[in-house]
Design a protein around this motif. Structure first.
Motif, mmCIF file in Angstrom:
data_model
loop_
_atom_site.group_PDB
_atom_site.id
_atom_site.type_symbol
_atom_site.label_atom_id
_atom_site.label_comp_id
_atom_site.label_asym_id
_atom_site.label_seq_id
_atom_site.Cartn_x
_atom_site.Cartn_y
_atom_site.Cartn_z
ATOM 1 N N GLU A 1 -6.685 29.049 21.768
ATOM 2 C CA GLU A 1 -7.782 29.094 23.165
ATOM 3 C C GLU A 1 -6.823 29.233 24.230
ATOM 4 O OE1 GLU A 1 -11.443 26.500 23.673
ATOM 5 O OE2 GLU A 1 -9.566 25.301 24.487
ATOM 6 N N GLY A 2 -7.457 29.995 25.216
ATOM 7 C CA GLY A 2 -6.625 30.149 26.381
ATOM 8 C C GLY A 2 -5.786 31.616 26.611
ATOM 9 N N VAL A 3 -5.531 32.066 25.426
ATOM 10 C CA VAL A 3 -4.317 33.237 25.496
ATOM 11 C C VAL A 3 -5.395 34.643 25.518
ATOM 12 C CG1 VAL A 3 -2.993 34.558 24.084
ATOM 13 C CG2 VAL A 3 -2.842 31.936 24.221
ATOM 14 N N GLY A 4 -4.929 35.589 26.229
ATOM 15 C CA GLY A 4 -5.945 36.540 26.519
ATOM 16 C C GLY A 4 -5.282 37.892 25.718
ATOM 17 N N LYS A 5 -4.185 37.886 25.308
ATOM 18 C CA LYS A 5 -3.268 38.792 24.598
ATOM 19 C C LYS A 5 -2.161 38.458 23.856
ATOM 20 C CE LYS A 5 -2.643 42.772 26.724
ATOM 21 N NZ LYS A 5 -2.103 43.887 27.526
ATOM 22 N N ILE A 6 -1.880 38.905 22.615
ATOM 23 C CA ILE A 6 -0.566 38.643 21.951
ATOM 24 C C ILE A 6 0.042 39.699 22.133
ATOM 25 C CG2 ILE A 6 0.628 38.008 19.866
ATOM 26 C CD1 ILE A 6 -1.621 35.943 20.906
ATOM 27 N N LEU A 7 1.631 39.631 22.496
ATOM 28 C CA LEU A 7 2.440 40.732 22.340
ATOM 29 C C LEU A 7 3.383 40.432 21.299
ATOM 30 C CD1 LEU A 7 3.367 40.826 26.245
ATOM 31 C CD2 LEU A 7 1.610 42.293 25.253
ATOM 32 N N TYR A 8 3.485 41.346 20.448
ATOM 33 C CA TYR A 8 4.258 41.185 19.047
ATOM 34 C C TYR A 8 5.481 42.020 19.121
ATOM 35 C CZ TYR A 8 5.498 41.252 14.232
ATOM 36 O OH TYR A 8 6.080 41.008 13.051
ATOM 37 N N ALA A 9 6.617 41.744 19.217
ATOM 38 C CA ALA A 9 7.631 42.488 19.150
ATOM 39 C C ALA A 9 8.555 42.157 17.757
ATOM 40 C CB ALA A 9 8.927 42.181 20.268
ATOM 41 N N ASP A 10 8.511 43.166 16.892
ATOM 42 C CA ASP A 10 9.079 43.051 15.608
ATOM 43 C C ASP A 10 10.589 43.821 15.453
ATOM 44 O OD1 ASP A 10 9.646 42.683 12.815
ATOM 45 O OD2 ASP A 10 7.878 43.785 12.134
ATOM 46 N N ALA A 11 11.504 43.026 15.180
ATOM 47 C CA ALA A 11 12.764 43.624 14.857
ATOM 48 C C ALA A 11 13.750 42.802 14.279
ATOM 49 C CB ALA A 11 13.485 44.044 16.234
ATOM 50 N N ALA A 12 14.618 43.230 13.430
ATOM 51 C CA ALA A 12 15.486 42.186 12.631
ATOM 52 C C ALA A 12 16.268 41.314 13.618
ATOM 53 C CB ALA A 12 16.369 43.239 11.696
ATOM 54 N N GLN A 13 16.807 41.842 14.805
ATOM 55 C CA GLN A 13 17.579 40.837 15.600
ATOM 56 C C GLN A 13 16.719 39.684 15.780
ATOM 57 O OE1 GLN A 13 16.693 43.669 16.932
ATOM 58 N NE2 GLN A 13 16.067 43.619 19.213
ATOM 59 N N PHE A 14 15.370 39.456 15.758
ATOM 60 C CA PHE A 14 14.568 38.298 16.161
ATOM 61 C C PHE A 14 14.345 37.404 14.884
ATOM 62 C CE2 PHE A 14 12.545 41.650 19.138
ATOM 63 C CZ PHE A 14 13.412 41.344 20.237
ATOM 64 N N GLU A 15 14.986 37.858 13.675
ATOM 65 C CA GLU A 15 14.756 36.927 12.471
ATOM 66 C C GLU A 15 15.137 35.558 12.716
ATOM 67 O OE1 GLU A 15 16.250 38.503 8.950
ATOM 68 O OE2 GLU A 15 15.150 37.192 7.789
ATOM 69 N N HIS A 16 16.302 35.351 13.239
ATOM 70 C CA HIS A 16 16.657 33.990 13.211
ATOM 71 C C HIS A 16 16.513 33.048 14.591
ATOM 72 C CE1 HIS A 16 18.000 34.718 9.420
ATOM 73 N NE2 HIS A 16 18.590 35.639 9.630
ATOM 74 N N GLY A 17 15.885 33.883 15.587
ATOM 75 C CA GLY A 17 15.785 33.275 16.762
ATOM 76 C C GLY A 17 16.660 32.941 17.651
ATOM 77 N N LEU A 18 17.733 33.881 17.452
ATOM 78 C CA LEU A 18 18.871 33.889 18.384
ATOM 79 C C LEU A 18 18.510 33.893 19.787
ATOM 80 C CD1 LEU A 18 21.521 36.024 16.349
ATOM 81 C CD2 LEU A 18 21.284 33.583 16.684
ATOM 82 N N ALA A 19 19.047 32.941 20.627
ATOM 83 C CA ALA A 19 18.789 32.911 21.969
ATOM 84 C C ALA A 19 19.144 34.287 22.688
ATOM 85 C CB ALA A 19 19.409 31.705 22.572
ATOM 86 N N GLU A 20 20.152 34.895 22.651
ATOM 87 C CA GLU A 20 20.591 36.044 23.287
ATOM 88 C C GLU A 20 19.579 37.092 22.961
ATOM 89 O OE1 GLU A 20 22.521 34.388 21.494
ATOM 90 O OE2 GLU A 20 24.058 33.537 22.470
ATOM 91 N N GLU A 21 19.027 37.341 21.918
ATOM 92 C CA GLU A 21 18.170 38.401 21.481
ATOM 93 C C GLU A 21 16.869 38.086 22.332
ATOM 94 O OE1 GLU A 21 19.485 40.880 20.153
ATOM 95 O OE2 GLU A 21 21.231 40.133 19.236
#
Ligand code: FAD
Length: 310
Positions: free
Chosen positions: A52-72
Protein backbone atom coordinates in the motif's frame (compact mmCIF):
# COMPACT_ATOMS: atom_id res chain seq x y z
CA UNK A 1 7.84 15.23 -5.56
CA UNK A 2 8.75 11.56 -6.03
CA UNK A 3 10.31 9.36 -3.37
CA UNK A 4 12.42 6.28 -4.00
CA UNK A 5 12.34 3.46 -1.45
CA UNK A 6 15.07 0.86 -1.84
CA UNK A 7 13.64 -2.59 -1.09
CA UNK A 8 15.55 -5.08 1.01
CA UNK A 9 15.06 -8.67 -0.10
CA UNK A 10 16.85 -11.98 -0.68
CA UNK A 11 15.57 -12.54 -4.25
CA UNK A 12 12.77 -14.65 -2.79
CA UNK A 13 10.86 -12.41 -0.40
CA UNK A 14 10.81 -8.82 0.81
CA UNK A 15 12.28 -8.13 4.24
CA UNK A 16 9.82 -6.73 6.74
CA UNK A 17 11.70 -3.46 7.28
CA UNK A 18 10.87 -2.43 3.70
CA UNK A 19 7.19 -2.16 4.66
CA UNK A 20 8.00 0.23 7.53
CA UNK A 21 10.21 2.28 5.21
CA UNK A 22 7.33 2.64 2.75
CA UNK A 23 5.18 3.92 5.62
CA UNK A 24 7.82 6.57 6.39
CA UNK A 25 7.84 7.51 2.70
CA UNK A 26 4.06 7.89 2.84
CA UNK A 27 4.50 10.34 5.72
CA UNK A 28 6.77 12.47 3.48
CA UNK A 29 3.96 12.77 0.90
CA UNK A 30 4.34 12.54 -2.88
CA UNK A 31 4.56 9.57 -5.25
CA UNK A 32 6.49 6.53 -4.10
CA UNK A 33 8.58 4.30 -6.33
CA UNK A 34 10.11 1.11 -4.95
CA UNK A 35 13.38 -0.19 -6.38
CA UNK A 36 13.88 -3.94 -6.43
CA UNK A 37 17.45 -4.59 -7.58
CA UNK A 38 18.08 -8.32 -7.59
CA UNK A 39 18.76 -11.39 -9.68
CA UNK A 40 15.87 -13.62 -10.64
CA UNK A 41 13.79 -11.63 -8.18
CA UNK A 42 10.72 -11.20 -10.36
CA UNK A 43 8.51 -12.70 -7.65
CA UNK A 44 9.80 -10.13 -5.18
CA UNK A 45 8.94 -7.34 -7.62
CA UNK A 46 5.45 -8.80 -8.16
CA UNK A 47 4.87 -9.07 -4.40
CA UNK A 48 6.16 -5.53 -3.87
CA UNK A 49 3.51 -4.29 -6.28
CA UNK A 50 0.93 -5.05 -3.58
CA UNK A 51 2.42 -2.77 -0.91
CA UNK A 52 0.00 0.00 0.00
CA UNK A 53 1.22 3.47 -0.88
CA UNK A 54 3.65 2.41 -3.60
CA UNK A 55 2.89 3.88 -7.03
CA UNK A 56 5.36 1.98 -9.18
CA UNK A 57 7.94 -0.81 -8.90
CA UNK A 58 11.28 -0.41 -10.66
CA UNK A 59 12.86 -3.80 -11.21
CA UNK A 60 16.55 -4.07 -12.13
CA UNK A 61 17.70 -7.62 -12.77
CA UNK A 62 21.40 -8.44 -13.04
CA UNK A 63 23.85 -11.02 -11.70
CA UNK A 64 25.76 -8.37 -9.73
CA UNK A 65 22.70 -7.80 -7.50
CA UNK A 66 22.35 -11.46 -6.48
CA UNK A 67 24.05 -11.10 -3.10
CA UNK A 68 23.07 -7.54 -2.25
CA UNK A 69 26.62 -6.17 -2.46
CA UNK A 70 26.52 -2.57 -1.29
CA UNK A 71 28.78 -1.22 -4.06
CA UNK A 72 26.57 -2.71 -6.78
CA UNK A 73 23.31 -1.60 -5.25
CA UNK A 74 24.65 1.90 -4.57
CA UNK A 75 25.68 2.24 -8.23
CA UNK A 76 22.15 1.34 -9.35
CA UNK A 77 20.48 3.73 -6.92
CA UNK A 78 22.87 6.56 -7.83
CA UNK A 79 22.13 6.04 -11.54
CA UNK A 80 18.44 6.89 -11.06
CA UNK A 81 18.77 9.20 -8.05
CA UNK A 82 18.34 12.51 -9.88
CA UNK A 83 14.69 11.66 -10.56
CA UNK A 84 13.92 11.75 -6.84
CA UNK A 85 13.48 14.22 -3.99
CA UNK A 86 14.05 11.57 -1.30
CA UNK A 87 15.78 8.18 -1.27
CA UNK A 88 14.80 6.03 1.69
CA UNK A 89 16.49 2.89 3.01
CA UNK A 90 15.61 0.79 6.05
CA UNK A 91 18.15 1.44 8.84
CA UNK A 92 19.18 -2.22 8.80
CA UNK A 93 22.68 -3.63 8.35
CA UNK A 94 22.05 -3.73 4.61
CA UNK A 95 20.46 -0.27 4.27
CA UNK A 96 23.15 1.29 6.45
CA UNK A 97 25.76 -0.24 4.15
CA UNK A 98 24.31 1.24 0.95
CA UNK A 99 22.88 4.63 1.97
CA UNK A 100 26.20 6.36 2.85
CA UNK A 101 27.68 5.32 -0.49
CA UNK A 102 24.73 6.86 -2.32
CA UNK A 103 24.86 10.04 -0.20
CA UNK A 104 28.60 10.39 -0.88
CA UNK A 105 28.12 9.89 -4.65
CA UNK A 106 25.41 12.56 -4.66
CA UNK A 107 27.45 14.85 -2.38
CA UNK A 108 24.59 15.23 0.11
CA UNK A 109 24.38 14.66 3.85
CA UNK A 110 22.77 11.42 4.97
CA UNK A 111 19.91 11.74 7.46
CA UNK A 112 20.23 8.64 9.62
CA UNK A 113 17.80 6.51 11.56
CA UNK A 114 14.75 8.77 11.43
CA UNK A 115 11.93 8.02 13.85
CA UNK A 116 9.44 10.66 12.63
CA UNK A 117 8.76 12.72 9.54
CA UNK A 118 7.99 16.28 10.61
CA UNK A 119 7.79 17.69 7.08
CA UNK A 120 9.34 17.03 3.68
CA UNK A 121 12.69 18.41 4.80
CA UNK A 122 12.57 17.91 8.59
CA UNK A 123 12.94 14.67 10.50
CA UNK A 124 13.36 13.44 14.06
CA UNK A 125 16.01 10.95 15.07
CA UNK A 126 17.03 9.51 18.44
CA UNK A 127 20.48 10.44 19.75
CA UNK A 128 22.43 9.58 22.94
CA UNK A 129 21.12 6.00 22.97
CA UNK A 130 17.55 7.27 22.64
CA UNK A 131 17.76 9.70 25.56
CA UNK A 132 17.25 12.74 23.34
CA UNK A 133 15.50 13.36 20.06
CA UNK A 134 17.24 15.56 17.49
CA UNK A 135 15.21 17.44 14.92
CA UNK A 136 17.17 17.59 11.68
CA UNK A 137 16.34 19.88 8.76
CA UNK A 138 18.02 19.31 5.43
CA UNK A 139 18.41 21.78 2.57
CA UNK A 140 19.94 19.17 0.26
CA UNK A 141 18.14 18.77 -3.05
CA UNK A 142 17.98 15.00 -2.64
CA UNK A 143 17.44 13.68 0.87
CA UNK A 144 19.13 10.36 1.51
CA UNK A 145 17.46 8.93 4.58
CA UNK A 146 17.64 5.74 6.64
CA UNK A 147 14.47 4.83 8.51
CA UNK A 148 14.26 3.19 11.93
CA UNK A 149 11.79 0.37 11.16
CA UNK A 150 10.41 0.08 14.70
CA UNK A 151 9.35 3.74 14.66
CA UNK A 152 6.89 3.28 11.78
CA UNK A 153 4.02 0.87 11.23
CA UNK A 154 4.33 -1.59 8.38
CA UNK A 155 2.59 -0.57 5.15
CA UNK A 156 -0.37 -2.85 4.46
CA UNK A 157 -0.83 -5.37 1.65
CA UNK A 158 -3.34 -4.42 -1.05
CA UNK A 159 -5.31 -6.69 -3.35
CA UNK A 160 -4.62 -4.53 -6.38
CA UNK A 161 -1.13 -4.33 -7.83
CA UNK A 162 0.75 -1.40 -9.36
CA UNK A 163 2.93 -1.58 -12.48
CA UNK A 164 6.28 -3.32 -12.40
CA UNK A 165 8.63 -1.52 -14.76
CA UNK A 166 11.86 -3.23 -15.74
CA UNK A 167 14.72 -0.75 -15.83
CA UNK A 168 18.20 -1.29 -17.28
CA UNK A 169 20.80 -2.44 -14.78
CA UNK A 170 23.96 -0.34 -14.60
CA UNK A 171 27.35 -1.77 -15.53
CA UNK A 172 28.76 -3.80 -12.61
CA UNK A 173 30.98 -1.73 -10.32
CA UNK A 174 32.99 -4.96 -9.88
CA UNK A 175 35.07 -3.57 -7.02
CA UNK A 176 34.07 -6.34 -4.61
CA UNK A 177 33.55 -10.05 -5.04
CA UNK A 178 31.07 -12.17 -3.16
CA UNK A 179 32.97 -14.99 -1.45
CA UNK A 180 30.32 -16.61 0.74
CA UNK A 181 27.71 -16.11 3.43
CA UNK A 182 27.34 -17.96 6.71
CA UNK A 183 23.77 -17.41 7.74
CA UNK A 184 22.59 -18.77 11.07
CA UNK A 185 19.44 -20.80 10.61
CA UNK A 186 16.77 -20.89 13.25
CA UNK A 187 13.26 -22.22 13.54
CA UNK A 188 12.43 -19.20 15.68
CA UNK A 189 11.00 -15.95 14.33
CA UNK A 190 13.43 -13.28 13.19
CA UNK A 191 14.48 -11.15 16.18
CA UNK A 192 13.58 -7.82 14.59
CA UNK A 193 10.22 -8.97 13.23
CA UNK A 194 9.08 -11.09 16.19
CA UNK A 195 5.94 -10.30 18.16
CA UNK A 196 7.48 -11.66 21.34
CA UNK A 197 11.15 -11.57 22.40
CA UNK A 198 12.60 -13.50 25.34
CA UNK A 199 15.95 -11.95 26.20
CA UNK A 200 18.70 -13.03 28.57
CA UNK A 201 21.56 -11.23 30.28
CA UNK A 202 24.66 -11.91 32.32
CA UNK A 203 22.40 -13.29 35.05
CA UNK A 204 22.07 -16.51 33.00
CA UNK A 205 25.65 -17.42 33.97
CA UNK A 206 26.60 -19.67 31.03
CA UNK A 207 25.65 -20.63 27.50
CA UNK A 208 24.23 -23.94 28.73
CA UNK A 209 22.02 -22.17 31.27
CA UNK A 210 21.00 -19.54 28.71
CA UNK A 211 19.73 -22.29 26.38
CA UNK A 212 18.26 -24.51 29.07
CA UNK A 213 16.33 -21.72 30.78
CA UNK A 214 15.20 -19.50 27.91
CA UNK A 215 14.58 -21.94 25.05
CA UNK A 216 11.53 -23.60 26.68
CA UNK A 217 9.98 -20.19 27.36
CA UNK A 218 10.70 -18.98 23.82
CA UNK A 219 9.30 -22.26 22.42
CA UNK A 220 6.07 -21.96 24.40
CA UNK A 221 5.54 -18.35 23.36
CA UNK A 222 6.82 -18.85 19.78
CA UNK A 223 9.18 -16.01 20.57
CA UNK A 224 12.54 -14.92 19.24
CA UNK A 225 15.54 -15.05 21.54
CA UNK A 226 17.50 -11.91 22.36
CA UNK A 227 20.45 -11.13 24.60
CA UNK A 228 22.27 -8.30 26.30
CA UNK A 229 25.75 -7.38 25.17
CA UNK A 230 27.20 -8.78 28.40
CA UNK A 231 25.59 -12.14 27.60
CA UNK A 232 26.97 -12.02 24.06
CA UNK A 233 30.44 -10.90 25.15
CA UNK A 234 30.51 -13.72 27.73
CA UNK A 235 29.71 -16.24 24.99
CA UNK A 236 26.27 -17.18 26.33
CA UNK A 237 24.55 -16.21 23.06
CA UNK A 238 25.63 -15.50 19.45
CA UNK A 239 26.11 -11.85 18.58
CA UNK A 240 23.22 -11.73 16.10
CA UNK A 241 20.97 -11.94 19.17
CA UNK A 242 22.31 -8.74 20.72
CA UNK A 243 19.67 -6.13 21.47
CA UNK A 244 20.67 -2.53 22.08
CA UNK A 245 22.54 0.50 20.90
CA UNK A 246 25.21 -1.59 19.19
CA UNK A 247 22.90 -4.52 18.50
CA UNK A 248 19.42 -4.76 17.07
CA UNK A 249 16.56 -2.37 17.73
CA UNK A 250 13.35 -4.24 18.52
CA UNK A 251 9.83 -3.17 19.46
CA UNK A 252 7.79 -6.37 19.88
CA UNK A 253 4.37 -6.65 21.50
CA UNK A 254 6.03 -8.36 24.47
CA UNK A 255 9.68 -8.22 25.64
CA UNK A 256 10.69 -10.44 28.54
CA UNK A 257 14.07 -9.45 30.04
CA UNK A 258 15.60 -12.17 32.22
CA UNK A 259 18.66 -11.37 34.32
CA UNK A 260 19.26 -8.09 32.46
CA UNK A 261 20.12 -4.99 34.53
CA UNK A 262 18.76 -2.44 32.04
CA UNK A 263 21.82 -0.35 31.12
CA UNK A 264 20.88 2.58 28.86
CA UNK A 265 22.64 0.94 25.93
CA UNK A 266 20.35 -2.07 26.31
CA UNK A 267 17.24 0.06 26.82
CA UNK A 268 18.08 1.90 23.57
CA UNK A 269 17.29 -1.29 21.71
CA UNK A 270 14.06 -2.37 23.40
CA UNK A 271 12.33 0.37 25.34
CA UNK A 272 9.77 0.95 22.57
CA UNK A 273 8.43 -2.59 23.13
CA UNK A 274 4.68 -2.47 23.79
CA UNK A 275 4.77 -4.51 27.04
CA UNK A 276 7.99 -5.11 28.97
CA UNK A 277 8.34 -7.81 31.60
CA UNK A 278 11.51 -7.88 33.73
CA UNK A 279 12.72 -10.68 36.00
CA UNK A 280 15.66 -9.67 38.15
CA UNK A 281 16.73 -10.47 41.69
CA UNK A 282 17.87 -6.89 42.31
CA UNK A 283 14.85 -4.66 43.08
CA UNK A 284 16.98 -1.59 42.27
CA UNK A 285 17.84 -2.81 38.74
CA UNK A 286 17.15 0.01 36.22
CA UNK A 287 15.20 -2.38 33.98
CA UNK A 288 12.30 -2.02 36.44
CA UNK A 289 12.18 1.68 35.50
CA UNK A 290 10.89 0.79 32.01
CA UNK A 291 9.08 -2.48 32.85
CA UNK A 292 5.28 -2.73 32.78
CA UNK A 293 5.49 -5.87 34.91
CA UNK A 294 8.40 -6.61 37.23
CA UNK A 295 9.20 -9.84 39.07
CA UNK A 296 11.85 -9.47 41.76
CA UNK A 297 13.45 -12.86 42.22
CA UNK A 298 15.65 -15.60 40.88
CA UNK A 299 15.26 -16.34 37.16
CA UNK A 300 16.21 -19.96 37.78
CA UNK A 301 13.10 -20.27 39.91
CA UNK A 302 10.68 -17.92 38.11
CA UNK A 303 11.30 -18.82 34.46
CA UNK A 304 10.58 -22.58 34.84
CA UNK A 305 7.51 -21.67 36.92
CA UNK A 306 6.35 -19.33 34.15
CA UNK A 307 6.87 -22.04 31.53
CA UNK A 308 4.84 -24.47 33.64
CA UNK A 309 1.97 -21.95 33.91
CA UNK A 310 1.72 -21.13 30.19
P1 FAD B 1 24.64 -6.84 34.12
O1 FAD B 1 24.59 -5.36 34.04
O2 FAD B 1 25.80 -7.48 34.74
O3 FAD B 1 23.30 -7.31 34.79
C1 FAD B 1 23.01 -8.62 35.13
C2 FAD B 1 21.70 -8.57 35.90
O4 FAD B 1 21.28 -9.89 36.18
C3 FAD B 1 21.81 -7.83 37.23
O5 FAD B 1 20.83 -6.80 37.29
C4 FAD B 1 21.52 -8.92 38.29
O6 FAD B 1 20.76 -8.43 39.38
C5 FAD B 1 20.72 -9.90 37.48
N1 FAD B 1 20.83 -11.29 37.96
C6 FAD B 1 21.95 -12.01 38.17
N2 FAD B 1 21.64 -13.26 38.57
C7 FAD B 1 20.29 -13.33 38.60
C8 FAD B 1 19.37 -14.37 38.93
N3 FAD B 1 19.78 -15.59 39.26
N4 FAD B 1 18.05 -14.09 38.86
C9 FAD B 1 17.61 -12.83 38.52
N5 FAD B 1 18.43 -11.84 38.19
C10 FAD B 1 19.76 -12.07 38.21
N6 FAD B 1 24.51 -3.59 26.19
C11 FAD B 1 23.51 -4.20 25.53
O7 FAD B 1 22.76 -5.01 26.11
N7 FAD B 1 23.30 -3.94 24.20
C12 FAD B 1 24.06 -3.07 23.51
O8 FAD B 1 23.84 -2.90 22.30
C13 FAD B 1 25.12 -2.39 24.19
N8 FAD B 1 25.90 -1.49 23.53
C14 FAD B 1 26.84 -0.81 24.25
C15 FAD B 1 27.58 0.19 23.61
C16 FAD B 1 28.54 0.91 24.32
C17 FAD B 1 29.29 1.98 23.61
C18 FAD B 1 28.78 0.60 25.68
C19 FAD B 1 29.79 1.36 26.45
C20 FAD B 1 28.07 -0.39 26.30
C21 FAD B 1 27.10 -1.13 25.60
N9 FAD B 1 26.37 -2.14 26.21
C22 FAD B 1 25.33 -2.71 25.55
C23 FAD B 1 26.73 -2.67 27.54
C24 FAD B 1 25.88 -2.12 28.67
O9 FAD B 1 26.43 -0.93 29.17
C25 FAD B 1 25.81 -3.15 29.83
O10 FAD B 1 27.12 -3.47 30.24
C26 FAD B 1 25.11 -4.45 29.46
O11 FAD B 1 23.85 -4.17 28.86
C27 FAD B 1 24.88 -5.26 30.73
O12 FAD B 1 24.30 -6.49 30.40
P2 FAD B 1 23.48 -7.30 31.50
O13 FAD B 1 22.32 -6.47 31.93
O14 FAD B 1 23.23 -8.64 30.92
O15 FAD B 1 24.55 -7.49 32.65
Amino acid sequence: MTILVVAEHDNVSIKGATFNTVKAATACGGDIHLLVAGHGANEVAQAAAHIEGVGKILYADAAQFEHGLAEELAAQVTAIALDYSHILFPATASGKNVAPRVAAQLDVAQISDISRVVSVDTFERPVYAGNAIATVQSSDKIKVVTVRPTAFEAAAHTESAVDVQTIPAVQPAAVTTFVGAEISKSERPDLQGAGIVVSGGRGLGSQAQFDALLSPLADKLQAALGASRAAVDSGYAPNDLQVGQTGKIVAPQLYIACGISGAIQHLAGMKDSKVIVAINKDPEAPIFGVADYGLVGDIFEFVPELVAQI
